[in-house]
Design an enzyme around this catalytic site. Structure first.
Site, PDB file in Angstrom:
ATOM      1  N   GLU A  75     -53.962 -77.821 -70.603  1.00  0.00           N
ATOM      2  CA  GLU A  75     -53.668 -78.477 -69.335  1.00  0.00           C
ATOM      3  C   GLU A  75     -53.268 -79.943 -69.461  1.00  0.00           C
ATOM      4  OE1 GLU A  75     -56.541 -77.248 -70.495  1.00  0.00           O
ATOM      5  OE2 GLU A  75     -58.268 -78.478 -69.935  1.00  0.00           O
TER       6      GLU A  75
ATOM      7  N   HIS B  31     -54.056 -70.918 -64.058  1.00  0.00           N
ATOM      8  CA  HIS B  31     -55.233 -71.506 -64.691  1.00  0.00           C
ATOM      9  C   HIS B  31     -54.968 -72.967 -65.096  1.00  0.00           C
ATOM     10  CE1 HIS B  31     -58.913 -71.414 -67.257  1.00  0.00           C
ATOM     11  NE2 HIS B  31     -58.203 -72.283 -67.972  1.00  0.00           N
ATOM     12  N   GLU B  32     -53.901 -73.177 -65.838  1.00  0.00           N
ATOM     13  CA  GLU B  32     -53.627 -74.548 -66.321  1.00  0.00           C
ATOM     14  C   GLU B  32     -53.337 -75.487 -65.150  1.00  0.00           C
ATOM     15  OE1 GLU B  32     -54.678 -74.818 -69.129  1.00  0.00           O
ATOM     16  OE2 GLU B  32     -54.472 -72.762 -69.835  1.00  0.00           O
TER      17      GLU B  32
ATOM     18  N   HIS C 101     -56.483 -76.707 -63.501  1.00  0.00           N
ATOM     19  CA  HIS C 101     -57.121 -77.814 -64.220  1.00  0.00           C
ATOM     20  C   HIS C 101     -56.694 -79.180 -63.668  1.00  0.00           C
ATOM     21  CE1 HIS C 101     -59.573 -76.242 -67.466  1.00  0.00           C
ATOM     22  NE2 HIS C 101     -58.606 -75.474 -67.953  1.00  0.00           N
TER      23      HIS C 101
ATOM     24  N   GLU D  57     -64.112 -75.393 -67.348  1.00  0.00           N
ATOM     25  CA  GLU D  57     -63.496 -74.068 -67.457  1.00  0.00           C
ATOM     26  C   GLU D  57     -64.012 -73.063 -66.421  1.00  0.00           C
ATOM     27  OE1 GLU D  57     -60.839 -73.638 -69.003  1.00  0.00           O
ATOM     28  OE2 GLU D  57     -60.798 -75.320 -70.397  1.00  0.00           O
TER      29      GLU D  57
ATOM     30  N   ASP E 227     -65.885 -77.036 -81.095  1.00  0.00           N
ATOM     31  CA  ASP E 227     -65.073 -75.841 -81.377  1.00  0.00           C
ATOM     32  C   ASP E 227     -65.950 -74.657 -81.777  1.00  0.00           C
ATOM     33  OD1 ASP E 227     -62.663 -76.990 -80.793  1.00  0.00           O
ATOM     34  OD2 ASP E 227     -62.086 -77.390 -82.871  1.00  0.00           O
TER      35      ASP E 227
ATOM     36  N   TYR F  51     -66.370 -70.047 -69.424  1.00  0.00           N
ATOM     37  CA  TYR F  51     -65.331 -69.535 -68.527  1.00  0.00           C
ATOM     38  C   TYR F  51     -65.900 -68.504 -67.554  1.00  0.00           C
ATOM     39  CZ  TYR F  51     -61.717 -71.441 -71.673  1.00  0.00           C
ATOM     40  OH  TYR F  51     -60.922 -72.258 -72.422  1.00  0.00           O
TER      41      TYR F  51
HETATM   42  N1  BES Z   1     -58.402 -76.082 -71.975  1.00  0.00           N
HETATM   43  C1  BES Z   1     -58.211 -74.749 -72.408  1.00  0.00           C
HETATM   44  C2  BES Z   1     -57.808 -74.616 -73.846  1.00  0.00           C
HETATM   45  C3  BES Z   1     -58.770 -75.197 -74.865  1.00  0.00           C
HETATM   46  C4  BES Z   1     -60.128 -75.233 -74.645  1.00  0.00           C
HETATM   47  C5  BES Z   1     -58.278 -75.672 -76.053  1.00  0.00           C
HETATM   48  C6  BES Z   1     -60.983 -75.796 -75.597  1.00  0.00           C
HETATM   49  C7  BES Z   1     -59.122 -76.208 -76.996  1.00  0.00           C
HETATM   50  C8  BES Z   1     -60.484 -76.276 -76.770  1.00  0.00           C
HETATM   51  C9  BES Z   1     -57.189 -74.007 -71.551  1.00  0.00           C
HETATM   52  O1  BES Z   1     -57.187 -74.400 -70.227  1.00  0.00           O
HETATM   53  C10 BES Z   1     -57.528 -72.554 -71.567  1.00  0.00           C
HETATM   54  O2  BES Z   1     -58.591 -72.219 -71.147  1.00  0.00           O
HETATM   55  N2  BES Z   1     -56.627 -71.712 -72.046  1.00  0.00           N
HETATM   56  C11 BES Z   1     -56.806 -70.278 -72.113  1.00  0.00           C
HETATM   57  C12 BES Z   1     -56.064 -69.575 -71.003  1.00  0.00           C
HETATM   58  C13 BES Z   1     -56.857 -69.216 -69.815  1.00  0.00           C
HETATM   59  C14 BES Z   1     -56.050 -68.378 -68.841  1.00  0.00           C
HETATM   60  C15 BES Z   1     -58.234 -68.693 -69.995  1.00  0.00           C
HETATM   61  C16 BES Z   1     -56.250 -69.765 -73.421  1.00  0.00           C
HETATM   62  O3  BES Z   1     -55.710 -70.548 -74.180  1.00  0.00           O
HETATM   63  O4  BES Z   1     -56.348 -68.567 -73.664  1.00  0.00           O
HETATM   64 ZN    ZN Z   2     -58.899 -73.762 -69.158  1.00  0.00          ZN
END
Ligand code: BES
Ligand code: ZN
Length: 664
Positions: A307, A331-332, A335, A354, A412, A420
């Protein structure tokens, strides 16, 4: 009546007042005893994933001057911070990770600095002393730096990995910003940004492009000037440069990507983006960032989406040729309120980013496609949550909604579906408990207005909730707070509308029963037809394939012995032939992946090579990691040789994780 004044205590330092910290002693509604007994000393809580002394300063503005070198594969430059020394600190501690720092100055005069030895996983602290032992109350700090080959923030691609020209993109969440530039790398610290980025190729950034001009030194190079006027934390910075072109997808939106994908990308997102923005604006309040653009990165982009403000970064797997993956964009976009305006103060409270975003994403999709579709997504999410907790190595620790990373654990490592899905399930539960959307929507607006441009913890969320619903306190008292927020494992099961799932479960059950009793191709052809799935959306196809692989009808989920498709490959072949257009021929990556999983579960050997080939076209970790695990489970040699051949195409983080997954 439910408010009480708690006495101020001694720990209430001037610092807490200046920075607006809420000490546990300030005025607020009292929470239920189970929560009060856990309340931390101060809110927002300390972020332990940074080595910086971020609490001592307010960052009034940050200015990045970056130069991208594709030859050296480095980004070098100077970052300037306008700092307000709120705690009368005498030194500045910043985060760095695998960075080369060459110069540091305060108000234009060079000062001594040192980079401490690395501490995994948080990096190497940059220590800046003031020459005379004191620092002014406001000053400008400048650091010159260059990234190194070990940089975890960037992926560099060469022409053969793209459509022909080199490419670089960043991915900084959660704690990789420190590997791009020295910073207070905490989501608690927000500032406005300006950036001047020099590159031989078109460049995008998490802000609004104000101008671009050729540099004086070379007509090959351009400097792009961007502004981000809304204060943001460092993890939201995004930068990418490559052979990028843009096309309109809405009145305030463009999609950027390499030329060969531009038309497909435009078709995929055109129209929907503006609908999403307007729907979100009705639920929350007007979009505050000006433009909303999307960057489709090359295949190796390791996430679905990220995002970065004004410029969502996304995987090309969103291009499904039928608009069926646009929920990732919802989703993005969501955010823009949850996460980007209202931010978790540390990665312990990641669910505030999230969980809220998944909740809002489903509200947006529900407003457009109906409540049944919203509940269907929530059901898939609930199943994902169960699977994710089941497969965790350390569920006791990482399946709690509020995390504890005080010991310096890598965020991480704590990352999972839990923030989520447990988070969004909680918000849906709260919505229902408090009387439905009409009762909950005023709270949504209030919460996002109250905390916009700030970073908060779960306690501030609780306090605001109890204050807002003082007249419904008895309902809130009935919530099992301990279970939802501080206990590992599944939360109470939500009551969901299952109309869209029921058809899927019925079809899966019919197949499983038939496959258990017949080995005759004709038998399947007379019992099933392509029309069975013609009205299914792609999420329903996903659920169908997942249910088939599980081999147990959903209605008999307690049944121990699951049907294995490897016992009846004829049935598996028949199924794939009858539904060929919605499975084998699908271009939706979610479906493609599930089709492979079904084929592998049936041990259809001809699919192994196809899966190996597909793994050379996707870099999204959501598919790459389980893809290799699947292949490894049936043909280790193929899995290992495929990985050895492709590994340098993947993002460094993805490569490291697959290597670990394969035990190499
Ligand atoms: N902010 C996240 C991606 C992220 C989180 C990157 C933590 C690194 C560390 C992003 O908004 C996200 O959640 N992306 C998901 C998609 C979503 C529809 C659940 C993904 O990448 O799958
Ligand atoms: Zn996200």
């Amino acid at each position: 009546m439910f408010k009480r004044l708690r006495a101020f205590n001694d720990c209430c330092t001037p610092l807490s007042l200046i920075k607006g910290l809420r000490m546990s002693s300030s005025l607020s509604a009292t929470l239920p005893a189970v929560l009060e007994k856990r309340r931390p000393q101060q809110s927002p809580e300390t972020d332990y994933s940074t080595l910086s002394n971020y609490k001592a300063f307010q960052v009034q503005h940050s200015n990045l001057n970056l130069e991208i070198s594709f030859e050296k594969q480095t980004i070098s430059g100077v970052v300037h911070y306008n700092l307000h020394n709120v705690a009368n600190a005498s030194q500045i501690l910043l985060d760095t990770s695998f960075l080369e720092v060459s110069d540091v100055s305060i108000d234009g005069s060079k000062v001594d600095f040192k980079v401490e030895p690395r501490r995994e996983p948080l990096g190497s602290r940059l220590v800046v002393h003031s020459p005379d032992g004191t620092l002014p109350s406001t000053f400008k700090l400048s650091c010159s730096f260059e990234t190194t080959q070990k940089c975890t923030a960037l992926q560099w691609l060469q022409g053969h990995q793209t459509s022909g020209k080199p490419y670089v993109f960043s991915q900084l969440e959660a704690i990789h910003a420190r590997s791009l530039f020295p910073c207070f790398d905490s989501p608690s610290v927000k500032s406005t940004f300006s950036a001047n980025v020099t590159s031989p190729l078109p460049t995008v950034f998490s802000g609004i492009l104000k101008s671009q001009e050729e540099t004086e030194t070379s007509s090959e190079l351009k400097t792009y000037h961007f502004e981000q006027d809304v204060p943001i934390p460092t993890y939201l910075i995004g930068i990418a440069s490559g052979d990028l072109q843009a096309a309109d997808v809405g009145p305030r939106s463009k999609v950027y990507t390499e030329p060969f994908r531009l038309q497909d990308a435009q078709w995929e997102f055109d129209g929907d983006v503006e609908k999403f923005i307007q729907t979100a604006e009705k639920i929350i309040f007007p979009y505050e960032w000006g433009t909303y653009d999307i960057l489709i990165n090359p295949n190796s982009y390791p996430y679905g989406g990220m995002e970065s403000p004004n410029m969502t970064f996304a995987t090309p797997t969103l291009i499904a040729h039928d608009k069926s993956n646009v929920d990732v964009i919802a989703h993005e976009l969501a955010h823009s309120w949850s996460g980007n305006l209202v931010t978790n103060c540390s990665w312990d409270h990641f669910w505030l980013n999230e969980g809220w975003t998944v909740y809002l994403e489903r509200r947006i999709m529900g407003a457009l496609h109906g409540e049944a579709a919203r509940h269907f997504s929530a059901l898939i999410g609930w199943n994902d949550l169960g699977n994710s907790i089941d497969s965790m190595k350390n569920p006791d620790r990482f399946s709690k909604l509020v995390q504890n990373l005080q010991d310096g654990t890598d965020p991480d490592e704590a990352f999972s579906t839990v923030p989520y899905e447990k988070g969004s399930t909680f918000l849906l539960y709260l919505e229902t408990l408090l009387g439905g959307k009409q009762a909950f929507d005023p709270f949504i607006k209030h919460y996002f207005k109250k905390f916009q441009r700030q970073s908060l913890d779960t306690w501030q969320f609780f306090d605001t909730l109890f204050e807002f619903y003082a007249d419904k306190r008895d309902l809130l008292e009935g919530v099992d707070w301990e279970k939802w927020f501080f206990t590992p494992g599944l939360p109470p099961k939500p009551e969901l509308i299952t109309t869209l799932a029921d058809d899927v479960y019925a079809l899966a059950e019919k197949w499983i029963l038939k496959a258990q009793t017949s080995r005759n191709k004709k038998d399947f052809e007379s019992s099933f037809a392509a029309d069975d799935v013609k009205d299914f959306n792609s999420n329903q196809i996903v659920l169908l394939l997942d249910s088939l692989v599980q081999g147990v009808p959903a209605t008999k989920a307690h049944q121990k012995s699951a049907f294995r498709w490897s016992e009846n490959p004829t049935a598996a072949h028949a199924l794939l032939a009858i539904y060929v257009d919605r499975t084998v021929n699908s271009r939706n990556a979610e479906v493609v992946f599930r089709t492979f999983r079904f084929e592998i579960s049936a041990r259809l050997t001809e699919s192994y090579g196809k899966l190996a080939e597909w793994l050379g076209t996707v870099g999204r970790m959501k598919f790459v990691r389980p893809g290799y695990r699947l292949l490894n489970s049936v043909d280790r040699d193929l899995a290992v040789t495929t990985f050895e051949e492709l590994k340098d195409m993947y993002h460094p983080i993805c490569k490291a994780l697959v290597k670990q997954d394969l035990g190499l």
